[in-house]
Write a protein that holds these residues in place. Structure first.
Motif, short mmCIF file in Angstrom:
data_model
loop_
_atom_site.label_atom_id
_atom_site.label_comp_id
_atom_site.label_asym_id
_atom_site.label_seq_id
_atom_site.Cartn_x
_atom_site.Cartn_y
_atom_site.Cartn_z
N ALA A 166 8.17 7.73 3.30
CA ALA A 166 8.12 9.01 3.71
C ALA A 166 9.47 9.75 3.84
O ALA A 166 9.71 10.65 4.14
CB ALA A 166 7.54 8.80 5.21
N GLY A 167 10.50 8.71 3.12
CA GLY A 167 11.77 8.99 3.17
C GLY A 167 12.66 8.94 4.26
O GLY A 167 13.79 9.34 4.39
N ILE A 168 12.27 8.23 5.30
CA ILE A 168 13.32 7.63 6.40
C ILE A 168 13.08 6.21 6.62
O ILE A 168 12.06 5.62 6.04
CB ILE A 168 12.81 8.28 7.72
CG1 ILE A 168 11.10 7.96 8.08
CG2 ILE A 168 12.87 9.87 7.60
CD1 ILE A 168 10.83 8.56 9.32
N SER A 169 14.08 5.60 7.19
CA SER A 169 14.02 4.13 7.57
C SER A 169 13.62 4.00 8.75
O SER A 169 13.40 4.66 9.62
CB SER A 169 15.35 3.55 7.36
OG SER A 169 16.18 3.82 8.42
N PRO A 170 12.73 2.93 9.00
CA PRO A 170 12.11 2.60 10.39
C PRO A 170 13.30 2.72 11.72
O PRO A 170 13.02 3.21 12.60
CB PRO A 170 11.73 0.98 10.48
CG PRO A 170 11.59 0.68 8.92
CD PRO A 170 12.47 1.71 8.36
N ASP A 171 14.61 2.46 11.15
CA ASP A 171 15.91 2.76 12.17
C ASP A 171 16.00 4.34 12.59
O ASP A 171 16.54 4.54 13.68
CB ASP A 171 17.18 2.31 11.62
CG ASP A 171 16.94 0.77 11.61
OD1 ASP A 171 16.23 0.35 12.20
OD2 ASP A 171 18.13 0.29 10.95
N GLN A 172 15.42 5.25 11.73
CA GLN A 172 15.52 6.71 12.21
C GLN A 172 14.18 7.25 12.99
O GLN A 172 14.35 8.16 13.11
CB GLN A 172 15.48 7.34 10.64
CG GLN A 172 16.88 7.13 9.85
CD GLN A 172 16.78 8.04 8.60
OE1 GLN A 172 16.17 7.33 7.55
NE2 GLN A 172 17.55 9.11 8.57
N MET A 214 0.96 -1.25 -0.05
CA MET A 214 0.12 0.19 0.18
C MET A 214 0.97 1.17 -0.05
O MET A 214 2.14 1.04 0.55
CB MET A 214 -0.91 0.03 1.24
CG MET A 214 -2.12 -0.82 1.06
SD MET A 214 -3.20 -0.72 2.42
CE MET A 214 -3.87 1.02 2.42
N ASN A 215 0.05 2.39 -0.40
CA ASN A 215 1.00 3.51 -0.49
C ASN A 215 0.74 4.21 0.66
O ASN A 215 -0.49 4.35 1.51
CB ASN A 215 0.82 4.30 -1.92
CG ASN A 215 1.16 3.75 -3.01
OD1 ASN A 215 2.16 3.14 -2.96
ND2 ASN A 215 0.46 3.74 -4.07
N ILE A 216 1.70 5.21 1.09
CA ILE A 216 1.19 6.10 2.32
C ILE A 216 0.37 7.36 1.89
O ILE A 216 0.54 7.72 0.65
CB ILE A 216 2.42 6.56 2.89
CG1 ILE A 216 3.37 7.54 2.15
CG2 ILE A 216 3.26 5.43 3.60
CD1 ILE A 216 4.60 8.33 2.92
N THR A 217 -0.35 8.06 2.53
CA THR A 217 -1.35 9.06 2.29
C THR A 217 -0.59 10.29 2.94
O THR A 217 -0.60 10.25 4.11
CB THR A 217 -2.63 8.69 2.73
OG1 THR A 217 -2.91 7.65 2.02
CG2 THR A 217 -3.58 9.93 2.12
N LYS A 218 -0.29 11.42 2.19
CA LYS A 218 -0.21 12.52 3.05
C LYS A 218 -1.36 13.06 3.57
O LYS A 218 -2.02 13.40 2.99
CB LYS A 218 0.69 13.59 1.97
CG LYS A 218 0.93 14.94 2.31
CD LYS A 218 2.47 14.86 3.03
CE LYS A 218 2.98 16.15 3.08
NZ LYS A 218 2.19 17.15 4.22
N MET A 219 -1.24 13.59 4.96
CA MET A 219 -2.23 14.22 5.40
C MET A 219 -1.98 15.64 5.55
O MET A 219 -0.95 16.30 4.70
CB MET A 219 -2.47 13.55 6.84
CG MET A 219 -3.10 12.05 6.58
SD MET A 219 -3.32 11.29 8.43
CE MET A 219 -4.69 12.30 9.39
N ASN A 220 -2.60 16.27 6.62
CA ASN A 220 -2.22 17.78 6.84
C ASN A 220 -1.05 18.03 7.53
O ASN A 220 -0.46 17.12 8.21
CB ASN A 220 -3.34 18.27 7.85
CG ASN A 220 -4.56 18.19 7.69
OD1 ASN A 220 -5.00 17.07 7.16
ND2 ASN A 220 -5.74 19.13 7.83
#
Ligand code: FEO
Length: 408
Positions: free
Chosen positions: A69-75, A1-7
């Protein structure tokens, strides 16, 4: 699934569970599936609000979405644990093994659960109290509100002041998978109603027992300015957040006052004798202008029966005597109605018996503390005759009249 940008700097992440035969909580059929949502808040520090169940597919999917979102879970700097039930916390154990720096933010009551369920020791956890805040930097401040028993005692909700988003976890959630249309404003009215129906069934199955606490939680958030309700199941309500809040307020009110002027009829039959009473029951109710939802046990599932029972001000339970007791699948229905605290109902029981009765006594004993207004039952030996069926129809009509008066 894709993430969804919110406010603002907020993303909605989510996984769907819709495998055939899957039972939510190991118990509830979800024919339309269920979503488990997480939310990413990107301040100078990065916080993930709630996680997902412990299955490889779901965990991989969530990790990939974090990367979108441009980060890894480790971040991730913080994991906000609103609720420890494993549909939201199952992934934490593995996550904590690879991300050694993240702090886990939860209520005080959740601290020992993090250790017991996920082997995350207290020295990696920061507990918060009602009204405590966490500054992520960049103007993003999270405030925490304890909402005990919605759904477990340790549950809290998280509020993002900058965007007026309430991350409410189980509260205001619904069954039903969520695909591309994540927000209420992307849905047709018909689809929005679908999620409301799924919310009612979710409510009846999962949180109905704790309706008093739902009511308290709604009162607690009443003064917050809420532009978005972002629950951990179902869609995000940003066009009409008050719509789902009002739905939940109404569902909670059914615990203490009259529900809707309609009837939930549940019947069971061994050889067709009790079944003969079903048509006159429906006729008697409909003649008075009330709607009736009909279920048969053991064929129909309890999750749907609970939802219809929760919403209806009236119940009809039709079952034969079985070995001096209620027919066992119906005894199970009654037991579950008691567990879920289905109260304040106008109730009629009908049914057949063979040699002697017994269902009536069993029914009265099991429902002694239900707080139900139970009419005189209509029973018949073996096959109901015309007079029996006329009595059944008249009793159903009387029940409907009582419901109308009760809900007027
Ligand atoms: Fe969605 Fe009570 O867990």
């Amino acid at each position: 699934m894709n993430i969804t940008k919110m406010n603002g700097p907020v993303y909605r992440l989510g996984v769907n569970i819709n495998e055939k035969g899957y039972l939510f909580e190991g118990l509830w059929p979800v024919p339309n599936g269920v979503s488990i949502n997480s939310y990413l808040v990107m301040g100078e520090k990065k916080a993930l609000i709630d996680m997902t169940q412990e299955t490889c597919t779901l965990m991989d999917s969530l990790a990939q979405q974090i990367e979108q979102a441009g980060i890894s879970p480790d971040q991730l700097d913080y994991i906000i644990v609103n609720h420890m039930e494993p549909d939201h916390s199952g992934m934490l154990r593995d996550f904590a093994k690879t991300n050694k720096k993240a702090r886990f933010i939860c209520s005080e009551k959740a601290v020992p659960l993090l250790d017991q369920f996920c082997s995350i020791p207290a020295d990696r956890v920061d507990s918060v109290k009602d009204g405590d805040t966490l500054d992520l930097g960049g103007g993003q401040i999270l405030t925490f509100y304890m909402v005990p028993n919605v759904h477990w005692p340790e549950t809290m909700a998280t509020y993002l002041e900058s965007e007026k988003i309430l991350f409410s976890c189980d509260a205001f959630g619904s069954y039903g998978t969520v695909e591309d249309a994540v927000f209420d404003d992307q849905l047709s009215e018909e689809r929005a109603v679908f999620y409301e129906e799924e919310a009612l069934r979710y409510y009846a199955n999962i949180v109905a027992t704790f309706s008093l606490f739902v009511d308290k939680a709604i009162k607690k958030i009443a003064d917050l300015e809420i532009k978005v309700i972002a629950p951990s199941h179902g869609i995000v309500w940003r066009k009409e957040p008050q719509r789902i809040i009002n739905d939940y307020k109404r569902y909670a009110s059914y615990a203490n006052g009259p529900a809707e002027p309609e009837v939930c009829l549940v019947w069971a039959s061994m050889y067709g004798n009790t079944e003969k009473a079903v048509a006159p029951l429906i006729r008697g109710i409909k003649k008075e202008g009330l709607d009736v939802k009909v279920f048969r046990v053991p064929q129909d599932d309890l999750g749907h029966i609970l939802a219809a029972s929760w919403r209806a001000a009236g119940l009809v339970l039709a079952m034969p005597t079985y070995e001096y007791k209620m027919f066992p699948p119906m005894a199970q229905v009654v037991e579950d109605l008691m567990i879920k605290k289905v109260k304040n109902k106008k109730v009629l029981r009908v049914g057949s018996f063979g040699w002697v009765g017994g269902a009536e006594k069993d029914f009265r004993t099991r429902t002694e503390k239900a707080g139900w207004d139970i009419m005189d039952s209509v029973e018949f030996q073996g096959c109901p005759n015309e007079e029996n069926l006329a009595q059944v129809e008249e009793a159903a009509g009387e029940l409907a009249r009582r419901i109308k008066e009760f809900t007027a």
